[in-house]
Design a protein around this motif. Sequence first.
Motif, PDB file in Angstrom:
ATOM      1  N   ALA A 181     -27.180   6.476 -34.450  1.00  0.00           N
ATOM      2  CA  ALA A 181     -27.612   7.305 -35.522  1.00  0.00           C
ATOM      3  C   ALA A 181     -28.867   8.452 -34.830  1.00  0.00           C
ATOM      4  N   VAL A 182     -29.666   7.719 -33.858  1.00  0.00           N
ATOM      5  CA  VAL A 182     -30.908   8.322 -33.405  1.00  0.00           C
ATOM      6  C   VAL A 182     -29.878   9.547 -32.490  1.00  0.00           C
ATOM      7  N   SER A 183     -29.079   9.096 -31.648  1.00  0.00           N
ATOM      8  CA  SER A 183     -28.402  10.145 -30.758  1.00  0.00           C
ATOM      9  C   SER A 183     -27.751  11.208 -31.836  1.00  0.00           C
ATOM     10  N   GLU A 184     -27.251  11.049 -32.909  1.00  0.00           N
ATOM     11  CA  GLU A 184     -26.830  12.227 -33.453  1.00  0.00           C
ATOM     12  C   GLU A 184     -27.770  12.952 -34.117  1.00  0.00           C
ATOM     13  N   ALA A 185     -28.696  12.323 -34.549  1.00  0.00           N
ATOM     14  CA  ALA A 185     -29.895  13.365 -34.827  1.00  0.00           C
ATOM     15  C   ALA A 185     -30.679  14.075 -33.776  1.00  0.00           C
ATOM     16  N   GLU A 186     -30.324  13.392 -32.801  1.00  0.00           N
ATOM     17  CA  GLU A 186     -31.115  14.318 -31.457  1.00  0.00           C
ATOM     18  C   GLU A 186     -30.083  15.554 -31.198  1.00  0.00           C
ATOM     19  N   THR A 187     -28.870  15.099 -31.146  1.00  0.00           N
ATOM     20  CA  THR A 187     -28.015  16.302 -30.873  1.00  0.00           C
ATOM     21  C   THR A 187     -27.974  17.452 -31.974  1.00  0.00           C
ATOM     22  N   THR A 188     -28.113  16.914 -33.179  1.00  0.00           N
ATOM     23  CA  THR A 188     -27.987  17.948 -34.318  1.00  0.00           C
ATOM     24  C   THR A 188     -29.310  18.639 -34.124  1.00  0.00           C
ATOM     25  N   LEU A 189     -30.442  18.186 -33.851  1.00  0.00           N
ATOM     26  CA  LEU A 189     -31.583  18.852 -33.783  1.00  0.00           C
ATOM     27  C   LEU A 189     -31.530  19.832 -32.310  1.00  0.00           C
ATOM     28  N   GLY A 248     -24.448  34.481 -47.217  1.00  0.00           N
ATOM     29  CA  GLY A 248     -24.420  35.159 -45.692  1.00  0.00           C
ATOM     30  C   GLY A 248     -24.727  34.395 -44.509  1.00  0.00           C
ATOM     31  N   PHE A 249     -25.392  35.116 -43.441  1.00  0.00           N
ATOM     32  CA  PHE A 249     -26.050  34.133 -42.507  1.00  0.00           C
ATOM     33  C   PHE A 249     -27.171  33.152 -42.871  1.00  0.00           C
ATOM     34  N   GLY A 250     -27.863  33.783 -43.676  1.00  0.00           N
ATOM     35  CA  GLY A 250     -29.115  32.885 -44.125  1.00  0.00           C
ATOM     36  C   GLY A 250     -28.521  31.630 -44.879  1.00  0.00           C
ATOM     37  N   ASP A 251     -27.470  31.856 -45.741  1.00  0.00           N
ATOM     38  CA  ASP A 251     -27.052  30.444 -46.205  1.00  0.00           C
ATOM     39  C   ASP A 251     -26.313  29.637 -45.146  1.00  0.00           C
ATOM     40  N   PHE A 252     -25.805  30.160 -44.106  1.00  0.00           N
ATOM     41  CA  PHE A 252     -25.148  29.405 -43.075  1.00  0.00           C
ATOM     42  C   PHE A 252     -26.368  28.592 -42.518  1.00  0.00           C
ATOM     43  N   LEU A 253     -27.404  29.206 -42.149  1.00  0.00           N
ATOM     44  CA  LEU A 253     -28.470  28.725 -41.299  1.00  0.00           C
ATOM     45  C   LEU A 253     -29.067  27.503 -42.577  1.00  0.00           C
ATOM     46  N   GLU A 254     -29.327  27.995 -43.651  1.00  0.00           N
ATOM     47  CA  GLU A 254     -29.858  26.865 -44.580  1.00  0.00           C
ATOM     48  C   GLU A 254     -28.912  25.583 -44.711  1.00  0.00           C
ATOM     49  N   LYS A 255     -27.616  25.701 -44.466  1.00  0.00           N
ATOM     50  CA  LYS A 255     -26.808  24.786 -44.537  1.00  0.00           C
ATOM     51  C   LYS A 255     -27.095  23.765 -43.381  1.00  0.00           C
ATOM     52  N   ALA A 256     -27.051  24.509 -42.199  1.00  0.00           N
ATOM     53  CA  ALA A 256     -27.260  23.674 -41.086  1.00  0.00           C
ATOM     54  C   ALA A 256     -28.457  23.159 -40.871  1.00  0.00           C
ATOM     55  N   ILE A 257     -29.627  23.609 -41.436  1.00  0.00           N
ATOM     56  CA  ILE A 257     -30.960  22.886 -41.453  1.00  0.00           C
ATOM     57  C   ILE A 257     -30.640  21.839 -42.275  1.00  0.00           C
ATOM     58  N   ASP A 258     -30.068  21.777 -43.443  1.00  0.00           N
ATOM     59  CA  ASP A 258     -30.002  20.656 -44.306  1.00  0.00           C
ATOM     60  C   ASP A 258     -29.270  19.617 -43.783  1.00  0.00           C
ATOM     61  N   SER A 259     -28.230  19.932 -42.822  1.00  0.00           N
ATOM     62  CA  SER A 259     -27.404  18.790 -42.253  1.00  0.00           C
ATOM     63  C   SER A 259     -28.340  18.215 -41.250  1.00  0.00           C
ATOM     64  N   THR A 260     -29.251  18.991 -40.755  1.00  0.00           N
ATOM     65  CA  THR A 260     -30.099  18.657 -39.604  1.00  0.00           C
ATOM     66  C   THR A 260     -31.151  17.498 -40.243  1.00  0.00           C
ATOM     67  N   VAL A 261     -31.644  17.745 -41.441  1.00  0.00           N
ATOM     68  CA  VAL A 261     -32.423  17.052 -42.075  1.00  0.00           C
ATOM     69  C   VAL A 261     -31.809  15.561 -42.613  1.00  0.00           C
ATOM     70  N   ASP A 262     -30.697  15.594 -43.285  1.00  0.00           N
ATOM     71  CA  ASP A 262     -29.936  14.824 -43.449  1.00  0.00           C
ATOM     72  C   ASP A 262     -29.664  13.737 -42.256  1.00  0.00           C
ATOM     73  N   ALA A 263     -29.297  14.257 -41.249  1.00  0.00           N
ATOM     74  CA  ALA A 263     -28.983  13.590 -40.168  1.00  0.00           C
ATOM     75  C   ALA A 263     -30.341  12.656 -39.740  1.00  0.00           C
ATOM     76  N   SER A 264     -31.424  13.293 -39.757  1.00  0.00           N
ATOM     77  CA  SER A 264     -32.782  12.811 -39.294  1.00  0.00           C
ATOM     78  C   SER A 264     -33.105  11.592 -40.393  1.00  0.00           C
ATOM     79  N   LYS A 265     -32.914  11.934 -41.655  1.00  0.00           N
ATOM     80  CA  LYS A 265     -33.028  10.884 -42.777  1.00  0.00           C
ATOM     81  C   LYS A 265     -32.122   9.679 -42.494  1.00  0.00           C
TER      82      LYS A 265
END
Length: 108
Positions: free
Chosen positions: A78-86, A37-54
């Motif tokens: 890479a820094v710009s993509e991480a910043e935009t994702t965040l 549901g929405f929680g899974d969607f948020l979890e995926k979004a947060i995981d992609s944010t962490v991946d971009a930061s790494k």
Amino acid sequence: MAIPAAALNAYAQAARMGGSASTAGTGAAKEALGGGGFGDFLEKAIDSTVDASKASERQMAVSTAGNGGSNLIDVVTAVSEAETTLQTVMAVRDKVIAAYNDIIKMPI
């Protein structure tokens, strides 16, 4: 102003998920979202944010170590993509909090 590919992908993914959920029923919406549901969607979004930061941190580490194959443009991208994702995640968080506050203020 050019929008980085990571932000465009995030917006496209959210639009696809939002569009399929709005046209389907409650049970079908969960199936359209991959069984969650929405929680899974948020979890995926947060995981992609962490991946971009790494990925950004890896690019900076390679650049500062002096190993060939990474230049300043790659690091800045890479820094710009991480910043935009965040920033995208923070905007969604702010909207969720605002919606929650509106719901709390509703009379019962």
